[in-house]
Motif scaffolding. Structure first.
Motif, PDB file in Angstrom:
ATOM      1  N   ASP A 188      -6.707 -21.918  34.625  1.00  0.00           N
ATOM      2  CA  ASP A 188      -5.954 -21.479  35.802  1.00  0.00           C
ATOM      3  C   ASP A 188      -6.951 -21.343  36.948  1.00  0.00           C
ATOM      4  O   ASP A 188      -8.031 -20.773  36.766  1.00  0.00           O
ATOM      5  CB  ASP A 188      -5.269 -20.136  35.546  1.00  0.00           C
ATOM      6  N   TYR A 189      -6.589 -21.873  38.111  1.00  0.00           N
ATOM      7  CA  TYR A 189      -7.521 -21.859  39.246  1.00  0.00           C
ATOM      8  C   TYR A 189      -7.021 -20.984  40.398  1.00  0.00           C
ATOM      9  O   TYR A 189      -7.514 -21.098  41.514  1.00  0.00           O
ATOM     10  CB  TYR A 189      -7.780 -23.292  39.707  1.00  0.00           C
ATOM     11  N   VAL A 190      -6.069 -20.118  40.088  1.00  0.00           N
ATOM     12  CA  VAL A 190      -5.575 -19.166  41.079  1.00  0.00           C
ATOM     13  C   VAL A 190      -6.150 -17.781  40.814  1.00  0.00           C
ATOM     14  O   VAL A 190      -6.584 -17.088  41.733  1.00  0.00           O
ATOM     15  CB  VAL A 190      -4.033 -19.112  41.077  1.00  0.00           C
ATOM     16  N   TYR A 191      -6.195 -17.376  39.549  1.00  0.00           N
ATOM     17  CA  TYR A 191      -6.531 -15.999  39.215  1.00  0.00           C
ATOM     18  C   TYR A 191      -7.853 -15.831  38.459  1.00  0.00           C
ATOM     19  O   TYR A 191      -8.218 -14.719  38.116  1.00  0.00           O
ATOM     20  CB  TYR A 191      -5.405 -15.386  38.392  1.00  0.00           C
ATOM     21  N   LEU A 192      -8.542 -16.932  38.174  1.00  0.00           N
ATOM     22  CA  LEU A 192      -9.824 -16.840  37.472  1.00  0.00           C
ATOM     23  C   LEU A 192     -10.930 -17.449  38.319  1.00  0.00           C
ATOM     24  O   LEU A 192     -10.731 -18.478  38.973  1.00  0.00           O
ATOM     25  CB  LEU A 192      -9.758 -17.567  36.129  1.00  0.00           C
ATOM     26  N   SER A 193     -12.104 -16.822  38.270  1.00  0.00           N
ATOM     27  CA  SER A 193     -13.250 -17.292  39.053  1.00  0.00           C
ATOM     28  C   SER A 193     -14.064 -18.311  38.262  1.00  0.00           C
ATOM     29  O   SER A 193     -13.976 -18.396  37.033  1.00  0.00           O
ATOM     30  CB  SER A 193     -14.147 -16.116  39.429  1.00  0.00           C
ATOM     31  N   GLU A 194     -14.853 -19.069  38.978  1.00  0.00           N
ATOM     32  CA  GLU A 194     -15.765 -20.018  38.336  1.00  0.00           C
ATOM     33  C   GLU A 194     -16.710 -19.286  37.386  1.00  0.00           C
ATOM     34  O   GLU A 194     -17.041 -19.792  36.304  1.00  0.00           O
ATOM     35  CB  GLU A 194     -16.554 -20.773  39.405  1.00  0.00           C
ATOM     36  N   LYS A 195     -17.135 -18.096  37.777  1.00  0.00           N
ATOM     37  CA  LYS A 195     -18.043 -17.300  36.946  1.00  0.00           C
ATOM     38  C   LYS A 195     -17.440 -17.020  35.571  1.00  0.00           C
ATOM     39  O   LYS A 195     -18.146 -17.065  34.550  1.00  0.00           O
ATOM     40  CB  LYS A 195     -18.377 -15.984  37.652  1.00  0.00           C
ATOM     41  N   GLU A 208     -21.859 -22.719  19.070  1.00  0.00           N
ATOM     42  CA  GLU A 208     -21.506 -24.063  18.611  1.00  0.00           C
ATOM     43  C   GLU A 208     -20.036 -24.162  18.185  1.00  0.00           C
ATOM     44  O   GLU A 208     -19.695 -24.646  17.099  1.00  0.00           O
ATOM     45  CB  GLU A 208     -22.439 -24.505  17.476  1.00  0.00           C
ATOM     46  N   ILE A 209     -19.172 -23.664  19.070  1.00  0.00           N
ATOM     47  CA  ILE A 209     -17.726 -23.699  18.851  1.00  0.00           C
ATOM     48  C   ILE A 209     -17.130 -24.801  19.717  1.00  0.00           C
ATOM     49  O   ILE A 209     -17.418 -24.883  20.919  1.00  0.00           O
ATOM     50  CB  ILE A 209     -17.087 -22.339  19.209  1.00  0.00           C
ATOM     51  N   TYR A 210     -16.304 -25.657  19.122  1.00  0.00           N
ATOM     52  CA  TYR A 210     -15.615 -26.686  19.905  1.00  0.00           C
ATOM     53  C   TYR A 210     -14.781 -26.034  21.010  1.00  0.00           C
ATOM     54  O   TYR A 210     -14.129 -25.007  20.792  1.00  0.00           O
ATOM     55  CB  TYR A 210     -14.678 -27.506  19.019  1.00  0.00           C
ATOM     56  N   ILE A 211     -14.789 -26.665  22.188  1.00  0.00           N
ATOM     57  CA  ILE A 211     -13.947 -26.223  23.300  1.00  0.00           C
ATOM     58  C   ILE A 211     -12.881 -27.285  23.536  1.00  0.00           C
ATOM     59  O   ILE A 211     -13.192 -28.457  23.776  1.00  0.00           O
ATOM     60  CB  ILE A 211     -14.761 -26.015  24.582  1.00  0.00           C
ATOM     61  N   ILE A 212     -11.618 -26.868  23.434  1.00  0.00           N
ATOM     62  CA  ILE A 212     -10.484 -27.749  23.736  1.00  0.00           C
ATOM     63  C   ILE A 212      -9.892 -27.313  25.064  1.00  0.00           C
ATOM     64  O   ILE A 212      -9.455 -26.173  25.215  1.00  0.00           O
ATOM     65  CB  ILE A 212      -9.398 -27.675  22.643  1.00  0.00           C
ATOM     66  N   CYS A 213      -9.887 -28.212  26.037  1.00  0.00           N
ATOM     67  CA  CYS A 213      -9.256 -27.915  27.329  1.00  0.00           C
ATOM     68  C   CYS A 213      -7.810 -28.378  27.282  1.00  0.00           C
ATOM     69  O   CYS A 213      -7.531 -29.579  27.293  1.00  0.00           O
ATOM     70  CB  CYS A 213     -10.001 -28.611  28.466  1.00  0.00           C
ATOM     71  N   ASP A 214      -6.895 -27.438  27.207  1.00  0.00           N
ATOM     72  CA  ASP A 214      -5.467 -27.736  27.289  1.00  0.00           C
ATOM     73  C   ASP A 214      -5.149 -27.955  28.771  1.00  0.00           C
ATOM     74  O   ASP A 214      -4.747 -27.044  29.481  1.00  0.00           O
ATOM     75  CB  ASP A 214      -4.657 -26.567  26.705  1.00  0.00           C
ATOM     76  N   ASP A 215      -5.367 -29.192  29.216  1.00  0.00           N
ATOM     77  CA  ASP A 215      -5.196 -29.540  30.628  1.00  0.00           C
ATOM     78  C   ASP A 215      -3.813 -30.132  30.889  1.00  0.00           C
ATOM     79  O   ASP A 215      -3.639 -30.942  31.798  1.00  0.00           O
ATOM     80  CB  ASP A 215      -6.280 -30.534  31.046  1.00  0.00           C
ATOM     81  N   VAL A 216      -2.848 -29.718  30.082  1.00  0.00           N
ATOM     82  CA  VAL A 216      -1.488 -30.234  30.201  1.00  0.00           C
ATOM     83  C   VAL A 216      -0.932 -29.994  31.604  1.00  0.00           C
ATOM     84  O   VAL A 216      -0.361 -30.893  32.227  1.00  0.00           O
ATOM     85  CB  VAL A 216      -0.569 -29.596  29.135  1.00  0.00           C
ATOM     86  N   LYS A 217      -1.104 -28.793  32.108  1.00  0.00           N
ATOM     87  CA  LYS A 217      -0.557 -28.455  33.424  1.00  0.00           C
ATOM     88  C   LYS A 217      -1.483 -28.868  34.567  1.00  0.00           C
ATOM     89  O   LYS A 217      -1.025 -29.356  35.602  1.00  0.00           O
ATOM     90  CB  LYS A 217      -0.277 -26.944  33.501  1.00  0.00           C
ATOM     91  N   GLN A 218      -2.786 -28.684  34.393  1.00  0.00           N
ATOM     92  CA  GLN A 218      -3.726 -28.842  35.496  1.00  0.00           C
ATOM     93  C   GLN A 218      -4.319 -30.248  35.596  1.00  0.00           C
ATOM     94  O   GLN A 218      -4.655 -30.706  36.680  1.00  0.00           O
ATOM     95  CB  GLN A 218      -4.879 -27.840  35.331  1.00  0.00           C
ATOM     96  N   ASN A 226      -9.867 -34.660  34.335  1.00  0.00           N
ATOM     97  CA  ASN A 226      -9.777 -33.261  33.931  1.00  0.00           C
ATOM     98  C   ASN A 226     -10.028 -32.322  35.110  1.00  0.00           C
ATOM     99  O   ASN A 226     -10.718 -32.663  36.075  1.00  0.00           O
ATOM    100  CB  ASN A 226     -10.759 -32.984  32.793  1.00  0.00           C
ATOM    101  N   SER A 227      -9.473 -31.129  35.001  1.00  0.00           N
ATOM    102  CA  SER A 227      -9.583 -30.155  36.091  1.00  0.00           C
ATOM    103  C   SER A 227     -10.848 -29.322  36.020  1.00  0.00           C
ATOM    104  O   SER A 227     -11.253 -28.711  37.011  1.00  0.00           O
ATOM    105  CB  SER A 227      -8.368 -29.218  36.066  1.00  0.00           C
ATOM    106  N   LEU A 228     -11.508 -29.274  34.858  1.00  0.00           N
ATOM    107  CA  LEU A 228     -12.656 -28.379  34.679  1.00  0.00           C
ATOM    108  C   LEU A 228     -13.831 -28.725  35.576  1.00  0.00           C
ATOM    109  O   LEU A 228     -14.666 -27.866  35.865  1.00  0.00           O
ATOM    110  CB  LEU A 228     -13.122 -28.398  33.220  1.00  0.00           C
ATOM    111  N   GLU A 229     -13.921 -29.984  36.021  1.00  0.00           N
ATOM    112  CA  GLU A 229     -15.029 -30.357  36.888  1.00  0.00           C
ATOM    113  C   GLU A 229     -15.013 -29.565  38.192  1.00  0.00           C
ATOM    114  O   GLU A 229     -16.041 -29.444  38.860  1.00  0.00           O
ATOM    115  CB  GLU A 229     -15.009 -31.860  37.164  1.00  0.00           C
TER     116      GLU A 229
END
Length: 428
Positions: A188-195, A208-218, A226-229
């Motif tokens: 979410d890019y409205v209520y969470l900061s980059e930090k 060493e935990i896999y990160i899955i980006c559920d980018d369905v909405k964003q 992807n939106s994470l960039e």
């Protein structure tokens, strides 16, 4: 058949809540007949400006003429088959993999975001030989994600929600060390900061935990890929859906070969259905050629700036958060919120009650001028009906509004206060 008969038959025959996300309008149940660009019409011929847009899946606009032409040509040429693969799978895969800029990645296709996210979870569980999934955000209706043991306990499917709170993520890793397969996050890019993103991802990488980006909405809504960039981050796997194909049923999981090999048997009868791939290729091409992501944001930003000026001088304590790609209204209480959406509906504006509004490329400045005029009238009407000075938006109300949009804890209050409100929400 009359509208009343149609509504009664839907209620009698269909078990699912097909009125969602029109829940606040159930006293004025709507059956839609057609859509064109920014607009949608009900069966009685009434026109609405649509900000629901298939929960954000309509990115170009309803019945985009260019996409429709591609689909008509395909049907006319009888080129559709569900027997085996076609060239369009290759063409779309090349685009998505290019956009991610990751080597040795592969892609698997599905019909909906919900099933694609679930498939990504199954893949990392098989690849890691671990069972526990840490989660933040909404990942679809599947019971896999239900909090059946309370907000801070593993559910029966070995899912634990950490609500975007780094301290909760650390606690979850400590308590379940050695058995965590992945962290699934719906950004979410409205209520969470980059930090916050940097901290969450750093913790996962450390362990060493896999990160899955559920980018369905964003994903493919703010930019190509992807939106994470936008916050300088990268995941291990990505799930895309709503931004791909202008409302046609298509989703995908993209990830490293060593994980994606476990999707080998994840095919199904309609895997090769042609039209969603053609729609996706046309949608992505048009968004690129017209700089559509930035165009949606810039035109929407002008509208939001004008609206914020109106709200600044309004006796109603009402905010609008976000930008032209996605935005959300925030109200002091449920009563004013419900009346706002109902009055907008009566005047031809269709909003997603309580959640994010999802503009499409067909909403022009002229359409936004009409929207602004209607909202101004609605605010004036609300102001005349309430002793508005006695209603104000407090931190809890802001938190709950954010929660409705992101299914998690926003950044603007302390961690201890966030946990108190989360526990309160689950106890009600």
């Amino acid at each position: 058949m009359s509208t009343k008969e149609l509504i009664n038959n839907i209620d009698s025959f269909v078990s699912t809540d097909v009125w969602s996300p029109l829940d606040p309008y159930k006293d004025e149940k709507i059956i839609f007949q057609k859509g064109d660009g920014a607009y949608i019409w009900d069966i009685n011929g009434k026109r609405y400006v649509d900000f629901i847009n298939g929960k954000g899946s309509i990115l170009l606009g309803h019945n985009d003429s260019d996409i429709n032409q591609l689909l008509i040509e395909s049907i006319s040429n009888k080129s559709s088959t569900v027997t085996g693969p076609h060239q369009y799978i290759v063409a779309l895969s090349e685009i998505i993999l290019r956009d991610l800029k990751r080597d040795h990645y592969k892609i698997a296709y599905f019909s909906t975001g919900t099933e694609a996210v679930k498939a990504s979870v199954n893949m990392v569980r098989m690849a890691s030989k671990k069972s526990i999934i840490l989660s933040s955000g909404y990942h679809g209706w599947d019971p896999l994600w239900y909090h059946d043991n309370g907000p801070h306990e593993l559910n029966k499917n070995d899912i634990l929600d950490v609500f975007f709170v780094p301290d909760l993520l650390k606690r979850a890793i400590t308590n379940n060390k050695g058995n965590i397969a992945a962290f699934v996050i719906s950004p979410d890019y409205v209520y969470l900061s980059e930090k916050t993103y940097n901290e969450l991802f750093s913790i996962c990488r450390e362990h060493e935990i896999y990160i899955i980006c559920d980018d369905v909405k964003q994903g493919y809504r703010y930019r190509s890929g992807n939106s994470l960039e936008m916050v300088g981050e990268r995941a291990d796997l990505y799930v895309f859906a709503k931004g791909l194909s202008n409302g046609n049923r298509l989703s995908c999981v993209v990830g490293p070969e060593q994980v994606m090999e476990f999707s080998r048997d994840f095919t199904y009868t309609s895997y090769y259905e042609l039209l969603p791939y053609i729609s996706a290729l046309g949608t992505l091409k048009k968004m690129r050629n017209q700089n559509g992501y930035m165009q949606i944001r810039n035109i929407g930003a002008t509208f939001l700036n004008n609206l914020r000026e109106i709200l600044k001088n309004s006796p109603i304590d009402m905010n609008v958060n976000g930008n032209g790609n996605l935005f959300q209204f925030v109200f002091p209480n449920d009563e004013i919120e419900e009346k706002f959406y109902r009055l907008c509906l009566l005047n031809g504006l269709l909003f997603f009650n309580g959640d994010n509004q999802c503009p499409n490329l067909a909403i022009t400045n002229e359409v936004y001028d009409f929207v602004l005029k209607v909202i101004t009238q609605v605010i004036e009407q609300l102001s005349s009906n309430y002793n508005t000075g006695s209603f104000s938006i407090n931190d809890e109300r802001r938190f709950i509004s954010a929660w409705r949009q992101m299914d998690g804890a926003s950044d603007f209050i302390d961690t201890s206060d966030r946990l108190i409100i989360i526990n309160k929400l689950f106890s009600e």
